[in-house]
Scaffold this active site. Sequence first.
Site, PDB file in Angstrom:
ATOM      1  N   GLN A  64      41.126  41.157  45.242  1.00  0.00           N
ATOM      2  CA  GLN A  64      40.395  41.179  43.882  1.00  0.00           C
ATOM      3  C   GLN A  64      41.064  41.247  42.664  1.00  0.00           C
ATOM      4  O   GLN A  64      41.794  42.044  42.776  1.00  0.00           O
ATOM      5  CB  GLN A  64      39.104  42.210  44.040  1.00  0.00           C
ATOM      6  CG  GLN A  64      38.050  42.325  42.962  1.00  0.00           C
ATOM      7  CD  GLN A  64      37.038  40.982  42.786  1.00  0.00           C
ATOM      8  OE1 GLN A  64      36.585  40.630  43.875  1.00  0.00           O
ATOM      9  NE2 GLN A  64      36.856  40.577  41.589  1.00  0.00           N
TER      10      GLN A  64
ATOM     11  N   LYS B 223      30.118  41.186  47.339  1.00  0.00           N
ATOM     12  CA  LYS B 223      30.711  40.191  48.467  1.00  0.00           C
ATOM     13  C   LYS B 223      30.462  41.152  49.831  1.00  0.00           C
ATOM     14  O   LYS B 223      30.174  40.327  50.827  1.00  0.00           O
ATOM     15  CB  LYS B 223      32.174  40.137  48.048  1.00  0.00           C
ATOM     16  CG  LYS B 223      32.441  38.922  46.873  1.00  0.00           C
ATOM     17  CD  LYS B 223      33.856  39.190  46.491  1.00  0.00           C
ATOM     18  CE  LYS B 223      33.848  38.241  45.198  1.00  0.00           C
ATOM     19  NZ  LYS B 223      35.235  38.329  44.544  1.00  0.00           N
TER      20      LYS B 223
ATOM     21  N   ASP C 250      39.995  32.562  49.099  1.00  0.00           N
ATOM     22  CA  ASP C 250      39.619  32.422  47.786  1.00  0.00           C
ATOM     23  C   ASP C 250      40.584  31.263  47.068  1.00  0.00           C
ATOM     24  O   ASP C 250      39.889  30.658  45.763  1.00  0.00           O
ATOM     25  CB  ASP C 250      40.442  33.671  47.039  1.00  0.00           C
ATOM     26  CG  ASP C 250      39.225  34.438  46.130  1.00  0.00           C
ATOM     27  OD1 ASP C 250      38.207  34.262  46.113  1.00  0.00           O
ATOM     28  OD2 ASP C 250      39.837  35.720  45.852  1.00  0.00           O
TER      29      ASP C 250
END
Length: 291
Positions: A96, A52, A119
Amino acid sequence: MELLDGKAISKQLREELKEEVEQMVAEGHRPPHLAVILVGSNPASETYVNAKVKACKDVGYESSLLHFPPEISQEILLNTIDELNENEDLDGFIVQLPLPSHIDDRTVIERVLPGKDVDGFHPINVGRMALGLDAFVSATPGGIVELIKRYEIETEGKHCVVLGRSNIVGGPMSILMRRNTYPGNCTVTIAHSRTKNIKEVCASADILIAAIGKPEFVTADMVKEGAVVIDVGINRMDDATRERGYRLVGDVAFAEVSPKCSYITPVPGGVGPMTIAYLLNNTMIAARKRK
Ligand code: NAP
């Protein structure tokens, strides 16, 4: 059979974003900025996070990696999230997953400001997405929708079976496919570990989206001739012939299933690259709002 080439489509999407960044900067604005919080050293999470960060760099975004030891307290993590929520130099950030067991995922997800939740995991974003309102759509389902769109796959009136009902993939995917828009307007069935006659259910799908995390679970007898098959699974299989000792396989037995399909995603090179590109897309959506 045609491959749904997520690698190529994600490259296309990233190039479009890169051009937009160049234009943004030329107009005197700062480039989009994404921060990633990583707790601990789960090898898969580290790989995803590094990918990412690299993807941000490739399109000209700024990125920040905040890497904490696994024993970090929930309180410190929540305080960090509060700081990122208020940081105006940041367009969006992600935490994450998975987090260590002493930290409650739900509490963490709900602490992220919905406007910075690129997200798309916050209940407000999930709820708005379900209602068809402006929202951050989580990256994997969002990336799949983008792939379907760019290949102009017909979805209206089709029977879509979503295998898996997780909050990050199967759940939102099923909502997106039943929306009253394109891609969508499907009749959707959600199958999971308690579903009876799962083979028959899958075999009735015009569009089958497999997201269960079981290597090569979907076999040829579970797929209708001409179906569109989207394989979200990423599973490691021991493979002594590979230098790293394993290879990646999806939830679909690609070799036997692919000849029956009209379209199918490969693993790797299908949904995976689309997920990262869609996270960049969400970050750009956040950045456009402050321009
Ligand atoms: P998850 O949270 O573990 O959810 C798995 C889902 O599959 C659950 O709903 C579970 O049912 C269902 N399931 C498990 N075994 C089953 C079986 N034998 N038959 C029917 N249903 C079964 O997993 P996830 O996070 O959604 O991820 C799914 C897969 O996608 C994993 O391989 C993951 O690595 C991959 N993934 C890929 C990307 C990407 O970018 N390509 C992104 C995210 C995830 P219950 O609800 O009944 O337990």
